[in-house]
Design an enzyme around this catalytic site. Sequence first.
Site, PDB file in Angstrom:
ATOM      1  N   ILE A   1       3.561  18.052   8.396  1.00  0.00           N
ATOM      2  CA  ILE A   1       3.729  18.113   6.557  1.00  0.00           C
ATOM      3  C   ILE A   1       4.744  19.051   7.098  1.00  0.00           C
ATOM      4  O   ILE A   1       4.998  19.641   5.973  1.00  0.00           O
ATOM      5  CB  ILE A   1       2.777  17.866   5.541  1.00  0.00           C
ATOM      6  CG1 ILE A   1       1.245  19.383   6.159  1.00  0.00           C
ATOM      7  CG2 ILE A   1       2.371  16.839   5.717  1.00  0.00           C
ATOM      8  CD1 ILE A   1       1.384  18.770   4.001  1.00  0.00           C
TER       9      ILE A   1
ATOM     10  N   LYS B   1       0.941  -0.708  -0.331  1.00  0.00           N
ATOM     11  CA  LYS B   1      -0.143   0.063   0.230  1.00  0.00           C
ATOM     12  C   LYS B   1       0.758   1.321   0.237  1.00  0.00           C
ATOM     13  O   LYS B   1       1.113   1.906  -0.512  1.00  0.00           O
ATOM     14  CB  LYS B   1      -0.802  -0.169   1.177  1.00  0.00           C
ATOM     15  CG  LYS B   1      -1.603   1.480   1.592  1.00  0.00           C
ATOM     16  CD  LYS B   1      -1.485   1.231   2.737  1.00  0.00           C
ATOM     17  CE  LYS B   1      -1.454   1.506   4.286  1.00  0.00           C
ATOM     18  NZ  LYS B   1      -1.037   2.924   4.474  1.00  0.00           N
ATOM     19  N   ASN B   2       1.912   1.116   0.506  1.00  0.00           N
ATOM     20  CA  ASN B   2       2.860   2.596   0.812  1.00  0.00           C
ATOM     21  C   ASN B   2       3.941   2.423  -0.073  1.00  0.00           C
ATOM     22  O   ASN B   2       4.505   3.891   0.302  1.00  0.00           O
ATOM     23  CB  ASN B   2       3.536   2.506   2.395  1.00  0.00           C
ATOM     24  CG  ASN B   2       2.445   2.667   3.579  1.00  0.00           C
ATOM     25  OD1 ASN B   2       1.162   3.122   3.155  1.00  0.00           O
ATOM     26  ND2 ASN B   2       2.903   2.452   4.733  1.00  0.00           N
TER      27      ASN B   2
ATOM     28  N   CYS C   1      -3.662  11.918  13.896  1.00  0.00           N
ATOM     29  CA  CYS C   1      -4.771  11.084  13.548  1.00  0.00           C
ATOM     30  C   CYS C   1      -4.484  10.711  14.723  1.00  0.00           C
ATOM     31  O   CYS C   1      -3.925  11.014  15.478  1.00  0.00           O
ATOM     32  CB  CYS C   1      -4.191  10.328  12.388  1.00  0.00           C
ATOM     33  SG  CYS C   1      -2.893   9.753  12.576  1.00  0.00           S
TER      34      CYS C   1
ATOM     35  N   ILE D   1       9.138   6.707  16.927  1.00  0.00           N
ATOM     36  CA  ILE D   1       8.561   7.352  15.450  1.00  0.00           C
ATOM     37  C   ILE D   1       7.049   7.954  15.546  1.00  0.00           C
ATOM     38  O   ILE D   1       7.431   9.326  15.549  1.00  0.00           O
ATOM     39  CB  ILE D   1       8.731   6.236  14.880  1.00  0.00           C
ATOM     40  CG1 ILE D   1       9.726   5.607  14.070  1.00  0.00           C
ATOM     41  CG2 ILE D   1       7.582   7.496  13.247  1.00  0.00           C
ATOM     42  CD1 ILE D   1      10.833   6.577  13.711  1.00  0.00           C
TER      43      ILE D   1
ATOM     44  N   ARG E   1      -7.948  -0.768   5.349  1.00  0.00           N
ATOM     45  CA  ARG E   1      -7.074   0.557   4.357  1.00  0.00           C
ATOM     46  C   ARG E   1      -5.705   0.194   4.040  1.00  0.00           C
ATOM     47  O   ARG E   1      -5.718   0.478   3.044  1.00  0.00           O
ATOM     48  CB  ARG E   1      -6.997   1.168   5.794  1.00  0.00           C
ATOM     49  CG  ARG E   1      -8.298   2.232   5.896  1.00  0.00           C
ATOM     50  CD  ARG E   1      -7.942   3.607   6.699  1.00  0.00           C
ATOM     51  NE  ARG E   1      -6.830   3.973   6.370  1.00  0.00           N
ATOM     52  CZ  ARG E   1      -5.575   4.469   6.895  1.00  0.00           C
ATOM     53  NH1 ARG E   1      -5.728   4.553   8.042  1.00  0.00           N
ATOM     54  NH2 ARG E   1      -4.902   4.997   5.945  1.00  0.00           N
TER      55      ARG E   1
ATOM     56  N   ARG F   1      -4.792  10.542   5.027  1.00  0.00           N
ATOM     57  CA  ARG F   1      -3.203  11.425   5.331  1.00  0.00           C
ATOM     58  C   ARG F   1      -1.874  11.543   4.571  1.00  0.00           C
ATOM     59  O   ARG F   1      -1.603  12.402   4.033  1.00  0.00           O
ATOM     60  CB  ARG F   1      -2.366  11.372   6.418  1.00  0.00           C
ATOM     61  CG  ARG F   1      -3.524  10.970   7.743  1.00  0.00           C
ATOM     62  CD  ARG F   1      -2.546  10.648   8.853  1.00  0.00           C
ATOM     63  NE  ARG F   1      -0.371  11.735   8.430  1.00  0.00           N
ATOM     64  CZ  ARG F   1      -0.739  12.835   7.857  1.00  0.00           C
ATOM     65  NH1 ARG F   1      -1.707  13.642   8.509  1.00  0.00           N
ATOM     66  NH2 ARG F   1       0.314  13.155   8.249  1.00  0.00           N
TER      67      ARG F   1
ATOM     68  N   ARG G   1       0.832  13.844  12.896  1.00  0.00           N
ATOM     69  CA  ARG G   1       1.800  14.118  11.907  1.00  0.00           C
ATOM     70  C   ARG G   1       1.813  15.111  10.913  1.00  0.00           C
ATOM     71  O   ARG G   1       0.873  15.723  10.075  1.00  0.00           O
ATOM     72  CB  ARG G   1       0.149  12.570  10.953  1.00  0.00           C
ATOM     73  CG  ARG G   1       0.225  12.477  11.586  1.00  0.00           C
ATOM     74  CD  ARG G   1       1.432  10.798  11.922  1.00  0.00           C
ATOM     75  NE  ARG G   1       1.676  10.567  10.513  1.00  0.00           N
ATOM     76  CZ  ARG G   1       0.794   9.231  10.028  1.00  0.00           C
ATOM     77  NH1 ARG G   1      -0.050   8.898  11.036  1.00  0.00           N
ATOM     78  NH2 ARG G   1       0.999   8.872   8.505  1.00  0.00           N
TER      79      ARG G   1
ATOM     80  N   ASP H   1       5.826   0.141  11.845  1.00  0.00           N
ATOM     81  CA  ASP H   1       4.577  -0.256  11.658  1.00  0.00           C
ATOM     82  C   ASP H   1       4.524  -1.519  12.058  1.00  0.00           C
ATOM     83  O   ASP H   1       3.388  -2.546  11.966  1.00  0.00           O
ATOM     84  CB  ASP H   1       4.452  -0.411   9.711  1.00  0.00           C
ATOM     85  CG  ASP H   1       4.177   1.334   9.512  1.00  0.00           C
ATOM     86  OD1 ASP H   1       4.213   1.558   8.487  1.00  0.00           O
ATOM     87  OD2 ASP H   1       4.005   2.152  10.327  1.00  0.00           O
TER      88      ASP H   1
HETATM   89  C1  EPZ Z   1       4.947   7.030   6.050  1.00  0.00           C
HETATM   90  O1  EPZ Z   1       3.839   7.536   7.050  1.00  0.00           O
HETATM   91  C2  EPZ Z   1       4.133   5.404   6.427  1.00  0.00           C
HETATM   92  N1  EPZ Z   1       2.503   6.031   5.890  1.00  0.00           N
HETATM   93  C3  EPZ Z   1       3.404   5.191   7.122  1.00  0.00           C
HETATM   94  O2  EPZ Z   1       2.756   3.608   7.178  1.00  0.00           O
HETATM   95  C4  EPZ Z   1       4.388   4.731   8.459  1.00  0.00           C
HETATM   96  O3  EPZ Z   1       3.847   4.853   9.765  1.00  0.00           O
HETATM   97  C5  EPZ Z   1       5.615   5.955   8.351  1.00  0.00           C
HETATM   98  O4  EPZ Z   1       5.788   6.431   7.181  1.00  0.00           O
HETATM   99  C6  EPZ Z   1       7.034   5.919   9.516  1.00  0.00           C
HETATM  100  O5  EPZ Z   1       7.809   4.602   8.829  1.00  0.00           O
HETATM  101  C7  EPZ Z   1       2.900   6.169   4.305  1.00  0.00           C
HETATM  102  O6  EPZ Z   1       3.503   5.597   3.600  1.00  0.00           O
HETATM  103  C8  EPZ Z   1       1.493   6.258   3.304  1.00  0.00           C
HETATM  104  P1  EPZ Z   1       6.803  10.070   8.197  1.00  0.00           P
HETATM  105  P2  EPZ Z   1       4.865   8.924   7.486  1.00  0.00           P
HETATM  106  O7  EPZ Z   1       6.741  11.214   7.946  1.00  0.00           O
HETATM  107  O8  EPZ Z   1       5.067   9.336   5.636  1.00  0.00           O
HETATM  108  C9  EPZ Z   1       7.153  13.242  11.855  1.00  0.00           C
HETATM  109  C10 EPZ Z   1       0.905   2.499   7.740  1.00  0.00           C
HETATM  110  O9  EPZ Z   1       0.550   1.965   9.246  1.00  0.00           O
HETATM  111  N2  EPZ Z   1       7.101  14.381  10.875  1.00  0.00           N
HETATM  112  O10 EPZ Z   1       8.602   8.788   8.381  1.00  0.00           O
HETATM  113  O11 EPZ Z   1       2.995  10.087   7.451  1.00  0.00           O
HETATM  114  C11 EPZ Z   1       6.163  12.323  12.040  1.00  0.00           C
HETATM  115  O12 EPZ Z   1       5.211  13.813  12.521  1.00  0.00           O
HETATM  116  C12 EPZ Z   1       0.853   4.129   8.020  1.00  0.00           C
HETATM  117  O13 EPZ Z   1       0.980   2.293   6.784  1.00  0.00           O
HETATM  118  C13 EPZ Z   1       7.137  15.344  10.961  1.00  0.00           C
HETATM  119  O14 EPZ Z   1       7.345  16.406  11.957  1.00  0.00           O
HETATM  120  O15 EPZ Z   1       5.542   9.519   8.078  1.00  0.00           O
HETATM  121  C14 EPZ Z   1       6.734  10.981  12.878  1.00  0.00           C
HETATM  122  O16 EPZ Z   1       6.965  11.399  13.648  1.00  0.00           O
HETATM  123  C15 EPZ Z   1       1.076   4.459   9.543  1.00  0.00           C
HETATM  124  N3  EPZ Z   1       7.058  16.942   9.964  1.00  0.00           N
HETATM  125  C16 EPZ Z   1       7.889  11.498  11.710  1.00  0.00           C
HETATM  126  O17 EPZ Z   1       8.557  12.309  11.483  1.00  0.00           O
HETATM  127  C17 EPZ Z   1       7.165  16.258   8.989  1.00  0.00           C
HETATM  128  O18 EPZ Z   1       6.619  17.496   7.653  1.00  0.00           O
HETATM  129  C18 EPZ Z   1       8.106  10.033  10.523  1.00  0.00           C
HETATM  130  O19 EPZ Z   1       7.141  10.144   9.909  1.00  0.00           O
HETATM  131  C19 EPZ Z   1       6.577  15.480   8.454  1.00  0.00           C
HETATM  132  C20 EPZ Z   1       7.023  14.326   9.599  1.00  0.00           C
END
Ligand code: EPZ
Length: 434
Positions: A127, A22-23, A120, A331, A401, A96, A125, A309
């Site tokens: 960006i 999915k990811n 969430c 994380i 999902r 998201r 979360r 995950d």
């Molecule tokens: C991706 O989410 C995955 N989703 C998540 O999978 C996964 O848990 C996560 O990466 C970590 O591996 C998809 O790929 C669609 P991050 P993402 O940006 O990209 C912080 C599942 O279960 N951060 O790597 O949203 C954030 O808050 C889902 O399949 C910022 O501070 O995660 C977190 O603490 C859930 N600012 C850390 O970084 C930003 O602009 C890592 O988040 C972006 C992120």
Amino acid sequence: MDRFVICGGNPLVGTVRVSGAKNSALPCMAAAILTQDEVTLENIPQVRDIQTERRLLSSMGAEVELGSGGNDHRTTICCRNLSDPVAKYEIVKTMRASSLVLGPLVARTGMARVAVPGGCAIGGRPIDLHIKGLEKMGATIVQEHGYLEARAEHLKGAHLVFDKITVTGTEDLLMAAVLADGETVMENCAREPEVTDLAALLMAMGAMIEGAGTSTIRVQGVTGLHGANYRINPDRIEAGTFLIAGAITGGDVTIADCNPDHLRAVIAKLEEAGTKIDVVGADAVRVRSDGHLNAADISTEEYPGFPTDMQAQYMALATQADGVSLVKENIFENRFMHVQELVRMGANIKVDGRTATVQGPAKLSAAAVMCSDLRASASLVLAALVADGESILDRVYHMDRGYERIEEKLQGLGAQIQRMGNVFPVREAEAFAD
Ligand code: EPZ
């Protein structure tokens, strides 16, 4: 809302085939925005998030066919006519990952209006790192009325250093960089296989990328991209979930159509916990367990570390292990939603900040429990597979999902699990999603 009824106690035995990731599928579908040509993706999982992504792209004017050519796992996308480069709130709030259209929309059309995803179940979360990178590439971004409005005459290459490792942040900015003027160097990138998958698709479309899968990615911008046919990776988290299902039930399960190289941290941890793992060729892993498990600590890290995950699923296993296991979630700030439900089933878990202390083995008894997010749902299914009696899991749309036909795959391994429609159907789409 659908619910699962699971009767625990059966060791799982047999072979299960893993669906596409999915990811990987979500960023790869968004990458189709970058060209006027048709993009065909194979090995797409039939899960709700993919349907949401189709709705999102279609709402912008894209033609998106799921199950094209009679193949349920193929999608064909054509973004020749992007009439409305807007990711609307009612879609973004259910997924998201919709923020993944931000970079490609600005790169292709010069503008994007994307609803700010909001928090969430598992955390805030933000960006902000996506925004910071786009601004460094010359975009002006204004946030008002819950939307980000990004504009850029033409993005220009830049030297980006991520303050934190972000998977979709790396993917979003990679898609922005491939059409930017000049070279973009991105440092402190995510190294997840899903990033490598996206880069492989982009290169098949004509992008010039070096270093995907490492922490430094170098992109030479090109003037345009063409279509491509691409097969995405198998889902390493689904594969890991089934490895734990075989281990927790004291079974013998072969996970086929997976990539063992993407599972190294999970395999090592399961061996430390006392299971027998065999890599079978290039695309299968076999797990065997006699049901006796040793306690082993985990600390979630970015790839190639132990995946966040897989944390909830591992915690279910740790409730059955002999001794104390420490589960540290590094994380996300709130990824222990499964703990209270596991405790209601009899688990002995204490949470202190980002560390859960799991004392096992605990005899789990069947209960009515509530799913709260995608991976917490998987944790509750695993616990119900070993709990004494019949458990009812509510709100399984969270699981739908990211897991394709999970109950059929588990039934094929001997699990006693049934999906029951609920007498009080509610608007599931209103549910906020992680
Ligand atoms: C991706 O989410 C995955 N989703 C998540 O999978 C996964 O848990 C996560 O990466 C970590 O591996 C998809 O790929 C669609 P991050 P993402 O940006 O990209 C912080 C599942 O279960 N951060 O790597 O949203 C954030 O808050 C889902 O399949 C910022 O501070 O995660 C977190 O603490 C859930 N600012 C850390 O970084 C930003 O602009 C890592 O988040 C972006 C992120």
